[in-house]
Enzyme design. Structure first.
Site, PDB file in Angstrom:
ATOM      1  NE  ARG A  52      34.812  36.605  36.491  1.00 47.28           N
ATOM      2  CZ  ARG A  52      34.021  35.590  36.115  1.00 47.28           C
ATOM      3  NH1 ARG A  52      34.547  34.511  35.631  1.00 47.28           N
ATOM      4  NH2 ARG A  52      32.713  35.685  36.228  1.00 47.28           N
ATOM      5  CB  THR A  53      35.164  40.663  42.165  1.00 44.73           C
ATOM      6  OG1 THR A  53      35.054  40.959  40.777  1.00 44.73           O
ATOM      7  CG2 THR A  53      35.734  41.862  42.898  1.00 44.73           C
ATOM      8  CE  LYS A  81      17.903  39.780  60.453  1.00 48.27           C
ATOM      9  NZ  LYS A  81      18.798  39.715  61.613  1.00 48.27           N
ATOM     10  NE  ARG A 102      30.819  42.922  42.261  1.00 51.32           N
ATOM     11  CZ  ARG A 102      31.238  42.158  41.242  1.00 51.32           C
ATOM     12  NH1 ARG A 102      30.466  41.168  40.807  1.00 51.32           N
ATOM     13  NH2 ARG A 102      32.410  42.369  40.678  1.00 51.32           N
ATOM     14  CG  HIS A 130      34.701  46.145  38.809  1.00 48.45           C
ATOM     15  ND1 HIS A 130      35.480  45.821  39.911  1.00 48.45           N
ATOM     16  CD2 HIS A 130      34.165  44.978  38.373  1.00 48.45           C
ATOM     17  CE1 HIS A 130      35.417  44.516  40.106  1.00 48.45           C
ATOM     18  NE2 HIS A 130      34.625  43.986  39.187  1.00 48.45           N
TER      19      HIS A 130
HETATM   20  N1   CP Z   1      34.889  40.667  36.440  1.00 51.11           N
HETATM   21  C1   CP Z   1      34.039  40.514  37.475  1.00 51.11           C
HETATM   22  O1   CP Z   1      33.735  41.480  38.206  1.00 51.11           O
HETATM   23  O2   CP Z   1      33.566  39.258  37.622  1.00 51.11           O
HETATM   24  P1   CP Z   1      32.582  38.775  38.783  1.00 51.11           P
HETATM   25  O3   CP Z   1      31.263  39.479  38.568  1.00 51.11           O
HETATM   26  O4   CP Z   1      32.486  37.288  38.637  1.00 51.11           O
HETATM   27  O5   CP Z   1      33.177  39.192  40.092  1.00 51.11           O
END
Ligand code: CP
Length: 306
Positions: A52-53, A81, A102, A130
């Protein structure tokens, strides 16, 4: 705020309101925004898996008329590396106008801001925060409830490692009349720093409980979470705890008729698919709301004036 988003508290409640207003305008008039980021590039640097993100950031940038580059697996980047996050970001900021990152290490996106010449967005750092999931959650709450005030919010599952929970508590603690019911096994309670620095520091009403069934009747929002297997040191502990809470239709018999059921997704087993048809289930609405709020955030951080 700086032109980064690392922690949701960098955004004032007024700035959250403005992002929601932009997201609602995007929903209403998508054509108005179709060229807003023409010529701009978003880099998605995902050192951890995501559906999703990452894809909602990419869809957001495409719907704003911009372009996207990046990687979805650290093994295909030079971090495999031994390159540092700082050097990776310094390089990528030569190619992109904004970065969504991320990383499994808490604080990695913050470190990235020190070397990046373009805005950095935290797309999830370890078990820490998040903030853009929280933006999706806030738009969902606003659209379902019409306000952020006077809500009893139940957070259920892995409250220790669930980064979306940490950011949501921080964000919602700023609104009047909000109280929290923290539902978790003993081993997966909310970290102490959130209890002391957020809930107790702001004199927010909360309770820590073990039973989902006993808590459901008083809730306006039920936010279910997955037990975060990837953060456990010990597989046996994960297997013992993973099915502690499973939301099923029968457990919702005692819930309010206007309960909002949320989950950041991915789900594993903690919400039965039989709940998906319940009109109170909002977790797929959250997915779509995430794209609109990320569009609004990109516009803000790039200081795009329409
Ligand atoms: N909600 C969320 O962060 O989903 P993903 O891990 O799929 O990005």
């Amino acid at each position: 705020m700086t032109n980064n988003l690392i922690d949701i508290l960098q955004l004032s409640t007024e700035e959250i309101d403005a992002l929601i207003a932009t997201a609602l305008d995007i929903i209403d008039k998508p054509g108005k925004y179709a060229e807003a980021c023409r010529g701009k590039k978003l880099a998605t640097l995902f050192f951890e898996p995501s559906t999703r993100t990452r894809l909602s950031f990419e869809a957001a940038m495409y719907e704003l008329g911009g372009n996207v580059l990046g990687f979805s697996d650290s093994k295909s980047s030079s971090s495999s590396k031994g390159e540092s996050v700082s050097d990776t970001v310094r390089a990528v900021s030569c190619y992109a106008d904004i970065i969504a990152m991320r990383h499994p290490k808490e604080g990695a996106p913050l470190v990235a801001t020190r070397k990046s010449s373009v805005p950095v967005i935290n797309a999830g750092d370890g078990g820490h925060n998040h903030p853009t999931q929280t933006l999706a959650d806030l738009l969902t709450i606003y659209r379902e409830k019409g306000s952020f005030e006077n809500l009893t919010i139940g957070l259920c599952g892995d409250l220790k490692f669930g980064r979306t929970v940490h950011s949501l508590i921080s964000a919602m603690s700023r609104y009047k009349g909000v109280r929290f019911v923290l539902i978790s096994p003993e081993e997966l309670t909310v970290p102490r720093y959130i209890i002391t620095d957020v809930l107790e520091a702001r004199e927010i009403e909360y309770k820590e409980v073990r039973s989902l069934e006993d808590s459901i009747p008083e809730l306006d929002i039920l936010y279910m979470t997955r037990v975060q297997r990837e953060r456990f040191f010990n597989e046996a502990d994960y297997l013992r705890l993973k099915d502690t809470y499973i939301l099923t239709p029968d457990k919702l018999n005692s819930a309010k008729s206007d309960l909002t059921i949320m989950h950041p997704l991915p789900r594993v087993n903690e919400i039965s698919v039989a709940v998906d048809d319940d009109p109170r289930a909002c977790y797929f609405k959250q997915v779509l709301n995430g794209k609109y709020m990320r569009m609004a955030l990109i516009l803000k951080l790039l200081e795009v004036e329409l």
